[in-house]
Design a protein around this motif. Sequence first.
Motif, PDB file in Angstrom:
ATOM      1  N   THR A  25       0.889  -0.889  -0.076  1.00  0.00           N
ATOM      2  CA  THR A  25      -0.205  -0.099  -0.034  1.00  0.00           C
ATOM      3  C   THR A  25       1.029   1.177   0.138  1.00  0.00           C
ATOM      4  O   THR A  25       1.191   1.715   1.146  1.00  0.00           O
ATOM      5  CB  THR A  25      -0.828   0.014   1.261  1.00  0.00           C
ATOM      6  OG1 THR A  25      -0.061  -0.196   2.358  1.00  0.00           O
ATOM      7  CG2 THR A  25      -2.127  -1.020   1.421  1.00  0.00           C
ATOM      8  N   GLY A  27       0.594   4.301  -0.970  1.00  0.00           N
ATOM      9  CA  GLY A  27       0.023   5.490  -0.388  1.00  0.00           C
ATOM     10  C   GLY A  27       0.700   6.964  -0.827  1.00  0.00           C
ATOM     11  O   GLY A  27       1.102   7.274  -1.916  1.00  0.00           O
ATOM     12  N   ASN A  28       1.488   7.536   0.189  1.00  0.00           N
ATOM     13  CA  ASN A  28       2.208   8.799  -0.064  1.00  0.00           C
ATOM     14  C   ASN A  28       3.592   8.580  -0.282  1.00  0.00           C
ATOM     15  O   ASN A  28       4.499   9.384  -0.405  1.00  0.00           O
ATOM     16  CB  ASN A  28       2.144   9.778   1.181  1.00  0.00           C
ATOM     17  CG  ASN A  28       0.720  10.393   1.247  1.00  0.00           C
ATOM     18  OD1 ASN A  28       0.367  10.849   0.203  1.00  0.00           O
ATOM     19  ND2 ASN A  28       0.105  10.476   2.285  1.00  0.00           N
ATOM     20  N   ASP A  46      -0.310   0.088  -5.205  1.00  0.00           N
ATOM     21  CA  ASP A  46      -1.398   1.033  -4.835  1.00  0.00           C
ATOM     22  C   ASP A  46      -2.460   0.967  -5.923  1.00  0.00           C
ATOM     23  O   ASP A  46      -2.105   0.819  -7.105  1.00  0.00           O
ATOM     24  CB  ASP A  46      -0.991   2.370  -4.428  1.00  0.00           C
ATOM     25  CG  ASP A  46      -1.879   2.845  -3.470  1.00  0.00           C
ATOM     26  OD1 ASP A  46      -1.629   3.142  -2.248  1.00  0.00           O
ATOM     27  OD2 ASP A  46      -3.155   3.091  -3.674  1.00  0.00           O
ATOM     28  N   SER A  48      -4.810   3.254  -6.014  1.00  0.00           N
ATOM     29  CA  SER A  48      -5.195   4.592  -6.451  1.00  0.00           C
ATOM     30  C   SER A  48      -3.958   5.273  -7.300  1.00  0.00           C
ATOM     31  O   SER A  48      -2.693   5.476  -6.929  1.00  0.00           O
ATOM     32  CB  SER A  48      -5.147   5.490  -5.119  1.00  0.00           C
ATOM     33  OG  SER A  48      -4.939   6.873  -5.386  1.00  0.00           O
ATOM     34  N   GLU A  50      -3.648   8.313  -7.694  1.00  0.00           N
ATOM     35  CA  GLU A  50      -3.092   9.432  -7.106  1.00  0.00           C
ATOM     36  C   GLU A  50      -1.821   9.168  -6.315  1.00  0.00           C
ATOM     37  O   GLU A  50      -0.931   9.903  -5.998  1.00  0.00           O
ATOM     38  CB  GLU A  50      -4.271  10.189  -6.245  1.00  0.00           C
ATOM     39  CG  GLU A  50      -3.733  11.286  -5.370  1.00  0.00           C
ATOM     40  CD  GLU A  50      -3.161  12.522  -6.043  1.00  0.00           C
ATOM     41  OE1 GLU A  50      -3.069  12.682  -7.483  1.00  0.00           O
ATOM     42  OE2 GLU A  50      -2.674  13.268  -5.156  1.00  0.00           O
ATOM     43  N   ALA A  51      -2.100   7.711  -5.411  1.00  0.00           N
ATOM     44  CA  ALA A  51      -1.294   7.400  -4.539  1.00  0.00           C
ATOM     45  C   ALA A  51       0.184   7.074  -5.468  1.00  0.00           C
ATOM     46  O   ALA A  51       1.268   7.392  -5.182  1.00  0.00           O
ATOM     47  CB  ALA A  51      -1.676   6.267  -3.988  1.00  0.00           C
ATOM     48  N   ARG A  54       1.757  10.421  -6.240  1.00  0.00           N
ATOM     49  CA  ARG A  54       2.625  10.775  -5.052  1.00  0.00           C
ATOM     50  C   ARG A  54       3.758  10.104  -4.724  1.00  0.00           C
ATOM     51  O   ARG A  54       5.030  10.776  -4.251  1.00  0.00           O
ATOM     52  CB  ARG A  54       1.665  10.897  -3.781  1.00  0.00           C
ATOM     53  CG  ARG A  54       0.423  11.931  -3.927  1.00  0.00           C
ATOM     54  CD  ARG A  54      -0.266  12.106  -2.671  1.00  0.00           C
ATOM     55  NE  ARG A  54      -1.644  12.456  -2.756  1.00  0.00           N
ATOM     56  CZ  ARG A  54      -2.593  12.585  -1.733  1.00  0.00           C
ATOM     57  NH1 ARG A  54      -2.248  12.128  -0.505  1.00  0.00           N
ATOM     58  NH2 ARG A  54      -3.604  13.161  -1.980  1.00  0.00           N
ATOM     59  N   SER A  55       3.762   8.711  -4.888  1.00  0.00           N
ATOM     60  CA  SER A  55       5.008   7.926  -4.487  1.00  0.00           C
ATOM     61  C   SER A  55       5.832   8.119  -5.580  1.00  0.00           C
ATOM     62  O   SER A  55       7.278   8.315  -5.099  1.00  0.00           O
ATOM     63  CB  SER A  55       4.217   6.607  -4.225  1.00  0.00           C
ATOM     64  OG  SER A  55       3.495   6.100  -3.373  1.00  0.00           O
ATOM     65  N   LEU A  93      -5.820   6.608   1.510  1.00  0.00           N
ATOM     66  CA  LEU A  93      -4.830   7.422   1.394  1.00  0.00           C
ATOM     67  C   LEU A  93      -5.294   8.813   1.898  1.00  0.00           C
ATOM     68  O   LEU A  93      -6.295   9.444   1.632  1.00  0.00           O
ATOM     69  CB  LEU A  93      -4.650   7.756  -0.299  1.00  0.00           C
ATOM     70  CG  LEU A  93      -3.677   8.974  -0.759  1.00  0.00           C
ATOM     71  CD1 LEU A  93      -2.376   8.222  -0.487  1.00  0.00           C
ATOM     72  CD2 LEU A  93      -3.800   8.947  -2.301  1.00  0.00           C
ATOM     73  N   SER A  96      -7.400  12.092   0.562  1.00  0.00           N
ATOM     74  CA  SER A  96      -7.963  11.834  -0.878  1.00  0.00           C
ATOM     75  C   SER A  96      -9.094  11.097  -0.836  1.00  0.00           C
ATOM     76  O   SER A  96      -9.998  11.035   0.009  1.00  0.00           O
ATOM     77  CB  SER A  96      -6.649  10.985  -1.449  1.00  0.00           C
ATOM     78  OG  SER A  96      -7.027  10.519  -2.843  1.00  0.00           O
TER      79      SER A  96
END
Length: 179
Positions: A25, A27-28, A46, A48, A50-51, A54-55, A93, A96
């Motif tokens: 996971t 995430g960020n 992930d 997502s 968006e995750a 960001r990662s 997340l 989000s």
Amino acid sequence: MNNNTFVHKYIRPLIKKTDTVVDMTAGNGNDTLFLSGLAGEVLAFDISPEAIRRSKEKLKDTDNVQFINDNHIHLDRYLKKKIRLFLFNLGYLPNSDETRITKAKETLIAFKKAYDFLEDRGYIVITFYIGHKGGKEEYYLLKDYIEEKRLHICETYRQYKIDAPITYIIRKDQFNTSL
Ligand SMILES: C[S@@+](CC[C@H](N)C(=O)[O-])C[C@H]1O[C@@H](n2cnc3c(N)ncnc32)[C@H](O)[C@@H]1O
């Protein structure tokens, strides 16, 4: 100490530069970044986009991470070798879409598949957020399974607060090589 600090402290001595590890996971990207500094190779899942964005941004200066924008229940489509450690940091997340939250039944599927891919004496580190919607159900489903299969629980960690997250450190040992 919060659960993330506990987890990082616990796993730092367990991972070598020759190891492959999986962040289930991303995430960020905080845990992925931490793992990337310890292991030879990291796969980071992930669900997502968006995750993953960001990662990737957080890890732009690293070259040992493969990002996978897919549900981690499909991990067997991507893994080609035995894994030293799987890290699950469940929930959603932060800041989000809270509907993209880990779901009890899927987490159990992913956990079982991860266990099969573990090398002997490899680890699964899993943090449950029981204060999140569905978090208690997810925790009890996995906890019951871990106990029923008599998996080796090396450590559990929880701060003394209502609905504080709960971390389990599981090690695959010779008595429990498959589920
Ligand atoms: C608590 S965050 C992870 C925090 C992250 N480890 C970090 O260091 O920033 C949980 C993440 O799990 C992701 N997620 C939820 N269900 C998932 C699934 N079935 N497969 C993969 N990722 C999932 C969410 O999109 C979210 O980014």
